[in-house]
Design an enzyme around this catalytic site. Sequence first.
Site, PDB file in Angstrom:
ATOM      1  N   TRP A 106       0.846  -1.203   0.000  1.00 60.83           N
ATOM      2  CA  TRP A 106       0.000   0.000   0.000  1.00 60.83           C
ATOM      3  C   TRP A 106       0.874   1.243   0.000  1.00 60.83           C
ATOM      4  O   TRP A 106       1.105   1.885   1.022  1.00 60.83           O
ATOM      5  CB  TRP A 106      -0.934  -0.013   1.220  1.00 60.83           C
ATOM      6  CG  TRP A 106      -2.036  -1.027   1.099  1.00 60.83           C
ATOM      7  CD1 TRP A 106      -2.358  -1.791   0.015  1.00 60.83           C
ATOM      8  CD2 TRP A 106      -2.966  -1.381   2.132  1.00 60.83           C
ATOM      9  NE1 TRP A 106      -3.436  -2.603   0.301  1.00 60.83           N
ATOM     10  CE2 TRP A 106      -3.832  -2.366   1.585  1.00 60.83           C
ATOM     11  CE3 TRP A 106      -3.176  -0.964   3.449  1.00 60.83           C
ATOM     12  CZ2 TRP A 106      -4.866  -2.940   2.322  1.00 60.83           C
ATOM     13  CZ3 TRP A 106      -4.200  -1.527   4.182  1.00 60.83           C
ATOM     14  CH2 TRP A 106      -5.039  -2.505   3.611  1.00 60.83           C
ATOM     15  N   ASP A 225       4.896  -5.438  -9.424  1.00 62.61           N
ATOM     16  CA  ASP A 225       3.527  -5.715  -9.029  1.00 62.61           C
ATOM     17  C   ASP A 225       2.550  -5.225 -10.108  1.00 62.61           C
ATOM     18  O   ASP A 225       2.774  -4.188 -10.736  1.00 62.61           O
ATOM     19  CB  ASP A 225       3.269  -4.972  -7.704  1.00 62.61           C
ATOM     20  CG  ASP A 225       1.980  -5.397  -7.053  1.00 62.61           C
ATOM     21  OD1 ASP A 225       1.831  -6.594  -6.752  1.00 62.61           O
ATOM     22  OD2 ASP A 225       1.100  -4.525  -6.832  1.00 62.61           O
ATOM     23  N   GLU A 249       4.331  -9.279 -12.608  1.00 62.80           N
ATOM     24  CA  GLU A 249       3.143 -10.047 -12.244  1.00 62.80           C
ATOM     25  C   GLU A 249       2.067  -9.797 -13.291  1.00 62.80           C
ATOM     26  O   GLU A 249       1.561  -8.680 -13.413  1.00 62.80           O
ATOM     27  CB  GLU A 249       2.633  -9.601 -10.869  1.00 62.80           C
ATOM     28  CG  GLU A 249       1.341 -10.289 -10.470  1.00 62.80           C
ATOM     29  CD  GLU A 249       0.571  -9.556  -9.385  1.00 62.80           C
ATOM     30  OE1 GLU A 249      -0.190 -10.206  -8.675  1.00 62.80           O
ATOM     31  OE2 GLU A 249       0.708  -8.314  -9.253  1.00 62.80           O
ATOM     32  N   ASP A 319      -0.581 -14.037  -3.060  1.00 63.95           N
ATOM     33  CA  ASP A 319      -1.923 -13.850  -3.622  1.00 63.95           C
ATOM     34  C   ASP A 319      -2.661 -15.141  -3.934  1.00 63.95           C
ATOM     35  O   ASP A 319      -3.836 -15.104  -4.282  1.00 63.95           O
ATOM     36  CB  ASP A 319      -1.839 -13.022  -4.919  1.00 63.95           C
ATOM     37  CG  ASP A 319      -1.365 -11.602  -4.662  1.00 63.95           C
ATOM     38  OD1 ASP A 319      -1.717 -11.034  -3.608  1.00 63.95           O
ATOM     39  OD2 ASP A 319      -0.630 -11.059  -5.513  1.00 63.95           O
ATOM     40  N   ARG A 366      -0.086 -15.646   4.453  1.00 64.06           N
ATOM     41  CA  ARG A 366       1.030 -14.782   4.829  1.00 64.06           C
ATOM     42  C   ARG A 366       1.408 -14.985   6.285  1.00 64.06           C
ATOM     43  O   ARG A 366       1.802 -14.050   6.996  1.00 64.06           O
ATOM     44  CB  ARG A 366       0.637 -13.320   4.597  1.00 64.06           C
ATOM     45  CG  ARG A 366       0.228 -13.055   3.156  1.00 64.06           C
ATOM     46  CD  ARG A 366      -0.597 -11.805   2.993  1.00 64.06           C
ATOM     47  NE  ARG A 366      -0.959 -11.612   1.588  1.00 64.06           N
ATOM     48  CZ  ARG A 366      -1.376 -10.463   1.086  1.00 64.06           C
ATOM     49  NH1 ARG A 366      -1.504  -9.399   1.854  1.00 64.06           N
ATOM     50  NH2 ARG A 366      -1.682 -10.368  -0.189  1.00 64.06           N
TER      51      ARG A 366
END
Length: 527
Positions: A106, A225, A249, A319, A366
Amino acid sequence: MCPLFALAITFAFLAFVSPSLAATADQWRSRSIYQVIVDRYALPQGADPTKCDTADRTWCGGTWNTLRENLDYIQDAGFTAVWISPVSQNYQGSTTPYGDPYHGYWIADATQLNDRFGTSDDLKALSDELHRRGMYLMVDVVVNDVMATSTHPDLSTYMFKNSSQYHPYCVIDWNNNTSIERCWLGDTLVPLPDINTEDPTVVSGFGDWIESLVKDYNIDGLRIDAAKHVNMDFWPVFCARAGVFCIGEVFGSDPVEAASFQGPNGLDSVLHYPMYDSLVEAFTIPGPLNTTAVSDMMAQSKALFKDTGLLGNFLENQDVPRWHNISVDPQSLYNAMVFNFMSDGIPIVYYGQEQYSNGNADPYNRAPLWPSGYANTTAYQLVTTLNKFRNFLTQNSTWLYSSANVLATTEYGIAIMKGDVISIITNIGSPSFVRRPESITTSSILTCVHWVVGSNGTVEVDYTLGGQPVVLIPSSELPGSGFCGFSSSSTGSSKYVSSAGSAHAHSNRFTYSLAIGLIGLIGVSFW
Ligand SMILES: *[C@@H]1O[C@H](CO)[C@@H](O)[C@H](O)[C@H]1NC(C)=O
Ligand SMILES: *[C@@H]1O[C@H](CO)[C@@H](O)[C@H](O)[C@H]1NC(C)=O
Ligand SMILES: *[C@@H]1O[C@H](CO)[C@@H](O)[C@H](O)[C@H]1NC(C)=O
Ligand SMILES: *[C@@H]1O[C@H](CO)[C@@H](O)[C@H](O)[C@H]1NC(C)=O
Ligand SMILES: *[C@@H]1O[C@H](CO)[C@@H](O)[C@H](O)[C@H]1NC(C)=O
Ligand SMILES: *[C@@H]1O[C@H](CO)[C@@H](O)[C@H](O)[C@H]1NC(C)=O
Ligand SMILES: *[C@@H]1O[C@H](CO)[C@@H](O)[C@H](O)[C@H]1NC(C)=O
Ligand SMILES: *[C@@H]1O[C@H](CO)[C@@H](O)[C@H](O)[C@H]1NC(C)=O
């Protein structure tokens, strides 16, 4: 030049020049990568190891320093590169409905480091320590978007402060590529404002930023990303400014789409999501057990990608579900792992995979690593053996640049050959998970068995102990490998203990030795 003199020069170079390895795509080809979420890899000395609840989606205390202090575990498993979660400053406001940015994705101001994970000196120390060990540093970077808590964020908190440097808010229409590039990821609770990567001020701003980030921290490669959410022509410029390997990705099962991102008009490489999907289809137990999905994807990959040897091979990441969540039989993990190390591409192991971490989706995929005690599990030992074997094979450029071929596909397995190395992998599973009762008989054959290929070109694999993977190499290529009684020629791997057993060098190239794996269950005859 006399070799001794050359050696002296090398030493002087290592001692006095800053240990930068800044690596190209081709230099990454032979590497194998361990992927780390910095917050979840290791705790500082004295911290309470019971305090991390994955469901809380908040920081657990891992830092660049705690990673640096615990690199032996990664290097002992034979990895030659570490991919770390993003290093840029993240959102610092109150906890959102999706928790706190412990994962690092983020982004607030990309130009600042994330002080949750350490200082600039700490990141440099991590980079230096990896290079001292001869390992590469890969850093995850996010340029598609920033993070916000409303669709009208205060732009002054970001690296780019002008509204013309963002695409206006819209919801992604997944059937429209322009929308995929320009609309916003996230949702209305945590929107991810989409940066206008067509804007020349953004292109040059990001170019300046990545050039200095790579230089300041001696970064060897970038994992990018959300690469498919950025206009393609942004990438060649960005990656040229970075000057290192770029792997993106491109989430999705379509190999045509994934392949369109690899090459001079895009990125050096992508994570091989389409093959991941095929491996899930072929090897998860229970699952459709469709081995054709893998042989088919190998053929498509070869036809579509510009360079399959650079693709990122993975079974898990932050993910997707942990393999052990969707396939509880560990043999299924071992067989799929063998495929990722012994076929084309760069193997990637996500931290905890070697500890049978078993969460499903975000945030459960995670989990912290420390409750595992960094144990020397069977999976850890298999990873170690696979890395050791692949690190030996990659010294042979014929093997490294060769393309894996399918020798045979049956309902229960697939045999592939890359260079002279044959890997026979199966979805039969462990005896306790076996669906075919007639298949269990006993016999125990351990390492370094010789396999003679019949004059009709067959190798018979009799599975008697469970569906374990088999990797064969011509006996004549074993000297120097550190396998089957042969010592290791490379000083770098001298610390690895040789496998038990003995073998003789055979001039007959049709004599194969079992380098990895046990032999398991039911008669499967490949090709
Ligand atoms: C924002 O960008 C636009 C378009 O490039 C430019 O005209 C404007 O001056 C910029 N505003 C600021 C405050 O820099
Ligand atoms: C695709 O998405 C873009 C960006 O949102 C939009 O401008 C365009 O109208 C869409 N095209 C179609 C055919 O829906
Ligand atoms: C989007 O672009 C990719 C190539 O990058 C293409 O394979 C795919 O078909 C396109 N999708 C749509 C919906 O146009
Ligand atoms: C198995 O995978 C192949 C290739 O992807 C596909 O064509 C076939 O339909 C699949 N078979 C089943 C039973 O799903
Ligand atoms: C999969 O993950 C979920 C959430 O972490 C967990 O509740 C479930 O028990 C896991 N399943 C297996 C088979 O490990
Ligand atoms: C893990 O165990 C294996 C088998 O006992 C041993 O050969 C290896 O050295 C161990 N690895 C570590 C890092 O302790
Ligand atoms: C290198 O690999 C090729 C193909 O795998 C093999 O034929 C050759 O013997 C290998 N060379 C050595 C020195 O092992
Ligand atoms: C190939 O030869 C092996 C022994 O060398 C034999 O067991 C097998 O049945 C033969 N296969 C075929 C298809 O002829």
